[in-house]
Design a protein around this motif. Structure first.
Motif, short mmCIF file in Angstrom:
data_model
loop_
_atom_site.label_atom_id
_atom_site.label_comp_id
_atom_site.label_asym_id
_atom_site.label_seq_id
_atom_site.Cartn_x
_atom_site.Cartn_y
_atom_site.Cartn_z
N GLU A 31 -34.86 -46.66 -65.64
CA GLU A 31 -35.89 -46.74 -64.61
C GLU A 31 -35.68 -45.68 -63.54
O GLU A 31 -36.63 -45.06 -63.05
N ALA A 32 -34.42 -45.43 -63.18
CA ALA A 32 -34.12 -44.39 -62.20
C ALA A 32 -34.48 -43.01 -62.74
O ALA A 32 -34.97 -42.15 -62.00
N VAL A 33 -34.26 -42.80 -64.03
CA VAL A 33 -34.62 -41.52 -64.66
C VAL A 33 -36.13 -41.31 -64.61
O VAL A 33 -36.61 -40.22 -64.31
N VAL A 34 -36.90 -42.36 -64.88
CA VAL A 34 -38.36 -42.25 -64.82
C VAL A 34 -38.81 -41.90 -63.41
O VAL A 34 -39.70 -41.09 -63.21
N GLU A 35 -38.13 -42.49 -62.42
CA GLU A 35 -38.50 -42.26 -61.03
C GLU A 35 -38.10 -40.89 -60.52
O GLU A 35 -38.88 -40.21 -59.86
N ALA A 40 -31.35 -35.71 -61.87
CA ALA A 40 -30.77 -36.46 -60.75
C ALA A 40 -29.69 -37.43 -61.20
O ALA A 40 -29.00 -38.01 -60.38
N HIS A 41 -29.53 -37.59 -62.51
CA HIS A 41 -28.59 -38.59 -63.05
C HIS A 41 -27.78 -38.02 -64.22
O HIS A 41 -27.56 -38.72 -65.21
N ARG A 75 -37.03 -36.78 -74.27
CA ARG A 75 -35.77 -37.42 -73.86
C ARG A 75 -36.02 -38.85 -73.37
O ARG A 75 -35.25 -39.76 -73.67
N GLU A 76 -37.09 -39.05 -72.61
CA GLU A 76 -37.41 -40.39 -72.11
C GLU A 76 -37.70 -41.35 -73.26
O GLU A 76 -37.23 -42.48 -73.27
N HIS A 101 -25.76 -51.68 -60.53
CA HIS A 101 -27.12 -51.60 -60.01
C HIS A 101 -27.16 -50.97 -58.62
O HIS A 101 -28.03 -50.19 -58.31
N ALA A 102 -26.20 -51.32 -57.79
CA ALA A 102 -26.20 -50.82 -56.41
C ALA A 102 -26.04 -49.31 -56.38
O ALA A 102 -26.70 -48.64 -55.58
N THR A 103 -25.21 -48.74 -57.25
CA THR A 103 -25.02 -47.31 -57.22
C THR A 103 -26.19 -46.56 -57.83
O THR A 103 -26.48 -45.45 -57.44
N ILE A 104 -26.88 -47.18 -58.78
CA ILE A 104 -28.04 -46.53 -59.39
C ILE A 104 -29.19 -46.54 -58.39
O ILE A 104 -29.91 -45.56 -58.22
N ALA A 105 -29.37 -47.64 -57.68
CA ALA A 105 -30.49 -47.78 -56.74
C ALA A 105 -30.30 -46.97 -55.47
O ALA A 105 -31.27 -46.62 -54.81
N ALA A 106 -29.09 -46.64 -55.14
CA ALA A 106 -28.81 -45.92 -53.89
C ALA A 106 -29.37 -44.51 -53.90
O ALA A 106 -29.61 -43.91 -54.84
#
Length: 106
Positions: A31-35, A40-41, A75-76, A101-106
């Motif tokens: 989800e972070a990759v999509v955003e 960024a990851h 890739r997605e 989760h906390a580190t991915i969302a930050a």
């Protein structure tokens, strides 16, 4: 192509660590990759690909996710397909503290 800089807030693991990634963390990373995109990851994606390979999941899908020359939609889609099979070969080790989760969302 200009070089990219990883802006992910997930710290790098100790090189000797062989982390495992739970399905919930893998989905949060997707989800972070999509955003915010793969660039960024970079390091979390590398960890996820390494874990997928250790689990014996599709080497083709893992290779596509890892290949920075592949188009983003390809890739997605490969990442999504890889996650469909994530728990097929569960890794019983707990997820490391640095990948949550906390580190991915930050």
């Amino acid at each position: 192509m200009a070089p990219t800089t990883c802006t992910s807030t997930i710290p790098r693991p100790v090189e000797t660590a062989a982390p495992t990634v739970g399905l919930d963390i893998a989905v949060a990373l997707a989800e972070a990759v999509v955003e915010s995109g793969f660039d960024a990851h970079v390091h979390p994606i590398d960890l996820l690909v390494a874990d997928a390979r250790r689990r014996g999941l599709s080497p083709v899908l893992a290779g596509i996710v890892a290949d920075r020359t592949e188009p983003t939609p390809v890739r997605e889609r490969a990442l999504g397909r890889l996650l469909l099979h994530w728990d097929a070969v569960p890794d019983p080790r707990p997820a490391p503290d640095f990948l949550s989760h906390a580190t991915i969302a930050a």
